[in-house]
Design a protein around this motif. Structure first.
Motif, short mmCIF file in Angstrom:
data_model
loop_
_atom_site.label_atom_id
_atom_site.label_comp_id
_atom_site.label_asym_id
_atom_site.label_seq_id
_atom_site.Cartn_x
_atom_site.Cartn_y
_atom_site.Cartn_z
N MET A 1 0.82 -1.20 0.00
CA MET A 1 0.00 0.00 0.00
C MET A 1 0.87 1.26 0.00
O MET A 1 0.58 2.20 -0.71
CB MET A 1 -0.93 -0.05 1.23
CG MET A 1 -1.90 1.10 1.28
SD MET A 1 -3.04 0.98 -0.10
CE MET A 1 -4.20 2.19 0.32
N LYS A 2 1.95 1.22 0.80
CA LYS A 2 2.84 2.37 0.87
C LYS A 2 3.48 2.65 -0.49
O LYS A 2 3.59 3.80 -0.91
CB LYS A 2 3.91 2.11 1.93
CG LYS A 2 4.83 3.28 2.17
CD LYS A 2 5.81 2.96 3.27
CE LYS A 2 6.74 4.13 3.52
NZ LYS A 2 7.72 3.84 4.57
N THR A 3 3.87 1.60 -1.20
CA THR A 3 4.46 1.74 -2.52
C THR A 3 3.47 2.36 -3.50
O THR A 3 3.83 3.21 -4.31
CB THR A 3 4.94 0.37 -3.04
OG1 THR A 3 5.84 -0.19 -2.10
CG2 THR A 3 5.62 0.50 -4.38
N PHE A 4 2.23 1.92 -3.40
CA PHE A 4 1.19 2.46 -4.28
C PHE A 4 0.99 3.96 -4.04
O PHE A 4 0.90 4.75 -4.98
CB PHE A 4 -0.13 1.72 -4.06
CG PHE A 4 -1.27 2.29 -4.84
CD1 PHE A 4 -1.37 2.07 -6.20
CD2 PHE A 4 -2.25 3.06 -4.22
CE1 PHE A 4 -2.41 2.60 -6.94
CE2 PHE A 4 -3.29 3.60 -4.94
CZ PHE A 4 -3.38 3.36 -6.30
N ILE A 5 0.96 4.37 -2.79
CA ILE A 5 0.78 5.78 -2.45
C ILE A 5 1.96 6.60 -2.95
O ILE A 5 1.78 7.67 -3.54
CB ILE A 5 0.58 5.95 -0.93
CG1 ILE A 5 -0.77 5.35 -0.52
CG2 ILE A 5 0.66 7.42 -0.52
CD1 ILE A 5 -0.99 5.26 0.96
N LEU A 6 3.18 6.09 -2.77
CA LEU A 6 4.36 6.80 -3.26
C LEU A 6 4.35 6.91 -4.78
O LEU A 6 4.71 7.95 -5.33
CB LEU A 6 5.63 6.12 -2.78
CG LEU A 6 5.93 6.24 -1.29
CD1 LEU A 6 7.13 5.40 -0.91
CD2 LEU A 6 6.14 7.70 -0.90
N SER A 7 3.92 5.86 -5.45
CA SER A 7 3.83 5.90 -6.92
C SER A 7 2.81 6.95 -7.37
O SER A 7 3.05 7.69 -8.33
CB SER A 7 3.42 4.53 -7.46
OG SER A 7 4.40 3.59 -7.19
N CYS A 8 1.69 7.02 -6.67
CA CYS A 8 0.67 8.02 -7.01
C CYS A 8 1.18 9.44 -6.79
O CYS A 8 0.95 10.33 -7.61
CB CYS A 8 -0.59 7.80 -6.18
SG CYS A 8 -1.51 6.33 -6.66
N LEU A 9 1.90 9.65 -5.69
CA LEU A 9 2.47 10.97 -5.41
C LEU A 9 3.49 11.36 -6.48
O LEU A 9 3.53 12.50 -6.93
CB LEU A 9 3.09 11.01 -4.02
CG LEU A 9 2.10 10.98 -2.86
CD1 LEU A 9 2.84 10.86 -1.53
CD2 LEU A 9 1.22 12.21 -2.86
N TRP A 10 4.33 10.41 -6.89
CA TRP A 10 5.32 10.65 -7.94
C TRP A 10 4.61 11.04 -9.23
O TRP A 10 4.99 11.99 -9.91
CB TRP A 10 6.20 9.41 -8.14
CG TRP A 10 7.18 9.55 -9.25
CD1 TRP A 10 7.13 8.96 -10.47
CD2 TRP A 10 8.37 10.34 -9.25
NE1 TRP A 10 8.20 9.34 -11.23
CE2 TRP A 10 8.98 10.19 -10.50
CE3 TRP A 10 8.96 11.17 -8.30
CZ2 TRP A 10 10.16 10.82 -10.83
CZ3 TRP A 10 10.15 11.79 -8.65
CH2 TRP A 10 10.74 11.61 -9.89
N PHE A 11 3.57 10.32 -9.58
CA PHE A 11 2.81 10.60 -10.79
C PHE A 11 2.20 12.01 -10.74
O PHE A 11 2.29 12.77 -11.69
CB PHE A 11 1.72 9.55 -10.98
CG PHE A 11 0.85 9.79 -12.17
CD1 PHE A 11 1.31 9.51 -13.45
CD2 PHE A 11 -0.43 10.31 -12.02
CE1 PHE A 11 0.51 9.74 -14.56
CE2 PHE A 11 -1.23 10.55 -13.12
CZ PHE A 11 -0.75 10.26 -14.39
N LEU A 12 1.62 12.36 -9.61
CA LEU A 12 1.02 13.69 -9.47
C LEU A 12 2.07 14.80 -9.55
O LEU A 12 1.83 15.85 -10.14
CB LEU A 12 0.23 13.78 -8.16
CG LEU A 12 -1.04 12.94 -8.10
CD1 LEU A 12 -1.63 12.97 -6.70
CD2 LEU A 12 -2.04 13.42 -9.13
N LEU A 13 3.24 14.57 -8.96
CA LEU A 13 4.33 15.54 -9.06
C LEU A 13 4.73 15.76 -10.51
O LEU A 13 4.92 16.89 -10.95
CB LEU A 13 5.53 15.08 -8.22
CG LEU A 13 6.79 15.94 -8.33
CD1 LEU A 13 6.52 17.34 -7.78
CD2 LEU A 13 7.94 15.29 -7.62
N CYS A 14 4.85 14.68 -11.25
CA CYS A 14 5.23 14.79 -12.66
C CYS A 14 4.17 15.53 -13.47
O CYS A 14 4.51 16.35 -14.33
CB CYS A 14 5.48 13.40 -13.25
SG CYS A 14 6.94 12.62 -12.55
N ILE A 15 2.92 15.27 -13.21
CA ILE A 15 1.84 15.99 -13.89
C ILE A 15 1.91 17.48 -13.56
O ILE A 15 1.79 18.33 -14.44
CB ILE A 15 0.46 15.41 -13.52
CG1 ILE A 15 0.31 13.97 -14.02
CG2 ILE A 15 -0.67 16.29 -14.02
CD1 ILE A 15 0.34 13.83 -15.52
#
Length: 135
Positions: free
Chosen positions: A1-15
């Motif tokens: 779950m933690k990995t998923f949240i970090l991936s989502c945050l990374w994606f949002l930062l890139c956007i």
């Protein structure tokens, strides 16, 4: 779950970076990425964008784009919008974190190993592109 949240945050930062931090020169850089690596997938475009930004750091903007085939490739204008969006995201990601330190590259599959690589060090390869830097 933690990995998923970090991936989502990374994606949002890139956007966010793509939408808020882009400038007029980015269109030309995105076109170069599309021209060089549209057939290499999103990670291949990220690898190419990293090399392009490394090249700009090394040579300066104008000089870095000379000799980059993809910047003037005819197929660029015919690529679909989703390819351009992938390239924009790849460029944004490379601005945040470079994938490798190479400033020169070649599509080994299409063109073979060029003579200039004897003075270079291979630092990264992904699919058809091999990335080099000065020794």
């Amino acid at each position: 779950m933690k990995t998923f949240i970090l991936s989502c945050l990374w994606f949002l930062l890139c956007i966010f970076i793509t939408l808020k931090c882009a400038h007029a020169g980015d269109h030309e850089l995105v076109a170069c990425v599309v021209g060089e690596a549209s057939n290499q997938g999103s990670f291949g475009m990220y690898a190419l964008a990293s090399g392009l930004l490394n090249r700009i750091d090394l040579m300066g903007y104008d000089k870095a784009l000379k000799g980059v085939y993809g910047c003037h490739a005819r197929h660029v204008k015919d690529e679909p919008a989703w390819v351009w969006e992938e390239a924009r995201l790849a460029l944004a990601n490379a601005k945040v974190k470079r994938l490798h330190s190479g400033s020169y590259w070649e599509n080994i599959k299409a063109f073979g190993r060029p003579g200039w690589v004897k003075d270079m060090r291979l630092v990264y390869q992904y699919r058809d592109h091999w990335f080099y830097k000065n020794k």
